[in-house]
Design a protein around this motif. Structure first.
Motif, PDB file in Angstrom:
ATOM      1  N   THR A 200      -5.599  77.086 -54.508  1.00 26.97           N
ATOM      2  CA  THR A 200      -6.030  78.116 -55.287  1.00 26.97           C
ATOM      3  C   THR A 200      -7.299  79.048 -54.531  1.00 26.97           C
ATOM      4  O   THR A 200      -7.201  80.114 -54.500  1.00 26.97           O
ATOM      5  CB  THR A 200      -6.807  77.920 -56.517  1.00 26.97           C
ATOM      6  OG1 THR A 200      -5.678  76.872 -57.442  1.00 26.97           O
ATOM      7  CG2 THR A 200      -7.106  78.965 -57.551  1.00 26.97           C
ATOM      8  N   VAL A 201      -8.059  78.217 -53.575  1.00 25.13           N
ATOM      9  CA  VAL A 201      -9.125  78.915 -52.956  1.00 25.13           C
ATOM     10  C   VAL A 201      -8.610  79.588 -51.751  1.00 25.13           C
ATOM     11  O   VAL A 201      -8.941  80.961 -51.607  1.00 25.13           O
ATOM     12  CB  VAL A 201      -9.952  77.813 -52.331  1.00 25.13           C
ATOM     13  CG1 VAL A 201     -11.037  78.615 -51.383  1.00 25.13           C
ATOM     14  CG2 VAL A 201     -10.963  77.091 -53.494  1.00 25.13           C
ATOM     15  N   ARG A 202      -7.382  79.106 -51.163  1.00 25.91           N
ATOM     16  CA  ARG A 202      -6.827  79.884 -50.325  1.00 25.91           C
ATOM     17  C   ARG A 202      -6.089  81.374 -50.972  1.00 25.91           C
ATOM     18  O   ARG A 202      -6.241  82.352 -50.243  1.00 25.91           O
ATOM     19  CB  ARG A 202      -5.353  79.013 -49.588  1.00 25.91           C
ATOM     20  CG  ARG A 202      -4.932  79.730 -48.444  1.00 25.91           C
ATOM     21  CD  ARG A 202      -3.752  78.883 -47.938  1.00 25.91           C
ATOM     22  NE  ARG A 202      -3.908  77.528 -47.811  1.00 25.91           N
ATOM     23  CZ  ARG A 202      -4.366  76.752 -46.870  1.00 25.91           C
ATOM     24  NH1 ARG A 202      -4.630  77.676 -45.841  1.00 25.91           N
ATOM     25  NH2 ARG A 202      -4.464  75.653 -46.758  1.00 25.91           N
ATOM     26  N   ASP A 203      -5.626  81.205 -52.140  1.00 27.89           N
ATOM     27  CA  ASP A 203      -5.142  82.335 -52.576  1.00 27.89           C
ATOM     28  C   ASP A 203      -6.030  83.481 -52.767  1.00 27.89           C
ATOM     29  O   ASP A 203      -6.145  84.671 -52.659  1.00 27.89           O
ATOM     30  CB  ASP A 203      -4.385  81.819 -53.871  1.00 27.89           C
ATOM     31  CG  ASP A 203      -3.825  83.131 -54.669  1.00 27.89           C
ATOM     32  OD1 ASP A 203      -2.799  83.831 -54.118  1.00 27.89           O
ATOM     33  OD2 ASP A 203      -4.139  83.685 -55.740  1.00 27.89           O
ATOM     34  N   VAL A 204      -7.439  83.047 -53.345  1.00 27.58           N
ATOM     35  CA  VAL A 204      -8.668  83.745 -53.454  1.00 27.58           C
ATOM     36  C   VAL A 204      -9.066  84.494 -52.285  1.00 27.58           C
ATOM     37  O   VAL A 204      -9.332  85.759 -52.225  1.00 27.58           O
ATOM     38  CB  VAL A 204      -9.631  83.020 -54.109  1.00 27.58           C
ATOM     39  CG1 VAL A 204     -10.947  83.778 -54.272  1.00 27.58           C
ATOM     40  CG2 VAL A 204      -9.366  82.534 -55.545  1.00 27.58           C
ATOM     41  N   LYS A 205      -9.033  83.676 -51.042  1.00 27.73           N
ATOM     42  CA  LYS A 205      -9.515  84.214 -50.071  1.00 27.73           C
ATOM     43  C   LYS A 205      -8.248  85.283 -49.390  1.00 27.73           C
ATOM     44  O   LYS A 205      -8.836  86.382 -48.924  1.00 27.73           O
ATOM     45  CB  LYS A 205      -9.570  83.145 -48.891  1.00 27.73           C
ATOM     46  CG  LYS A 205     -10.073  83.299 -47.609  1.00 27.73           C
ATOM     47  CD  LYS A 205     -10.696  82.142 -47.009  1.00 27.73           C
ATOM     48  CE  LYS A 205     -11.574  82.363 -45.767  1.00 27.73           C
ATOM     49  NZ  LYS A 205     -11.838  81.109 -45.062  1.00 27.73           N
ATOM     50  N   ASN A 206      -7.058  85.053 -49.661  1.00 25.56           N
ATOM     51  CA  ASN A 206      -5.945  85.935 -49.321  1.00 25.56           C
ATOM     52  C   ASN A 206      -6.432  87.459 -50.156  1.00 25.56           C
ATOM     53  O   ASN A 206      -5.914  88.564 -49.779  1.00 25.56           O
ATOM     54  CB  ASN A 206      -4.643  85.611 -49.384  1.00 25.56           C
ATOM     55  CG  ASN A 206      -4.276  84.409 -48.362  1.00 25.56           C
ATOM     56  OD1 ASN A 206      -5.053  84.351 -47.246  1.00 25.56           O
ATOM     57  ND2 ASN A 206      -3.724  83.546 -48.672  1.00 25.56           N
TER      58      ASN A 206
END
Length: 322
Positions: A200-206
């Motif tokens: 989920t953090v990766r998605d937020v970062k993207n």
């Protein structure tokens, strides 16, 4: 399967007189299956020891084996004792019957899920599903239909023992703020602080890189009715307000990663001992005799130094795993 209650909590096998044991509180709605009991009586191989809740002497796992032993004319039976709470004893009974022996019916599993939601409401749907042997979506439906439907809950304990926020939108916004503040932070470190998964953090970062809102449109407004400000930044404000230590320890006592193993329980006991109210500390201090003041003060400083050292070691261990 992965057991929510580790079998490390079970004691070595010992022979116990059958007359001392009791049955009841089984997850089986229909009770014992006589055909299964007769099959066990006819078994040529020795049967595994039964599991008994020591405080109540109630059989947790192995009622059919107990009935078979009685039919075979035996007066004793091999037992492994469990010393946990009655609520945990029920969970162990469900897990044991899911893992082996005569399977629980769909109705048995549903009722077990309802009972576990009532006693362990902070466990995630996936955690409870792994115990009762049903889909997490089914557990979620059961939860919504119970009095303990989850209103007001901010987080739940997952199968890995970690606490995660139910309000994913708040976690996403906190992760967004952390990434903007320090882009070098690892996904795992942000995930742990925000109570969401690393993916989920990766998605937020993207989304940050694309200039999009950190919360997908379909998730916006999910937390309505929980109360409190849901504007960007509110999660960070909530995280900055530290709850009372007693409340923190109370939450830790619900964490299966701590309370379901001996070392974790020792830590919880130590933390609980030191959570003394100011007025109680004053009373204790006033009771110190004059001839022992230096000795007790020195011991208090020694304990404080040890706790400080423990805190530093825990922080270092946490930073290494980030």
């Amino acid at each position: 399967m992965r057991f929510a209650l580790g079998h490390d909590d079970l004691h070595p096998t010992e022979e116990v007189e059958i007359g001392f044991l009791s049955v009841g509180g089984s997850p089986r709605i229909a009770g014992e299956n006589l055909e299964h009991v007769e099959m066990l009586v006819a078994a040529s191989e020795p049967l595994p020891p039964i599991v008994v809740h020591r405080p109540t002497m109630r059989v947790i796992d192995g009622v059919h084996r107990l009935r078979a032993a009685v039919l075979a004319g035996r007066t004793t039976i091999a037992v492994r004792f469990f010393d946990g709470t009655e609520e945990d004893a029920f969970i162990l009974a469900v897990e044991s019957n899911i893992a082996h022996g005569l399977p629980l019916s769909a109705a048995d599993r549903r009722r077990a899920a309802e009972r576990i939601i009532a006693t362990h409401g902070r466990w995630s749907d996936r955690m409870i599903a792994s115990v009762v042997g049903m889909a997490a979506k089914t557990v979620a439906e059961i939860r919504r239909g119970t009095d303990a439907g989850g209103a007001g809950e901010l987080a739940r304990i997952g199968r890995d023992g970690r606490v995660r926020s139910i309000d994913v939108s708040a976690g996403r916004r906190l992760a967004h703020e952390m990434i903007i503040g320090d882009p070098s932070l690892s996904l795992r470190k942000v995930a742990r602080a925000a109570g969401i998964s690393a993916e989920t953090v990766r998605d937020v970062k993207n989304r940050v890189l694309r200039g999009e809102d950190p919360v997908p449109r379909k998730q916006q407004g999910k937390a309505e009715g929980w109360g409190g400000d849901r504007t960007p930044g509110s999660a960070a404000v909530q995280c900055a307000v530290k709850p009372p230590p007693a409340a923190v320890v109370a939450r830790l006592r619900d964490d299966p990663a701590l309370r379901l193993n001996e070392n974790g329980r020792d830590l919880l006991r130590l933390l609980n001992i030191h959570l003394v109210r100011s007025e109680d500390w004053n009373r204790i201090i006033d009771s110190v005799p004059p001839h022992s003041t230096e000795t007790i003060a020195e011991l208090a400083r020694y304990c404080a130094e040890k706790w400080s050292e423990i805190a530093s070691r825990i922080e270092r261990r946490g930073s290494k795993s980030a």
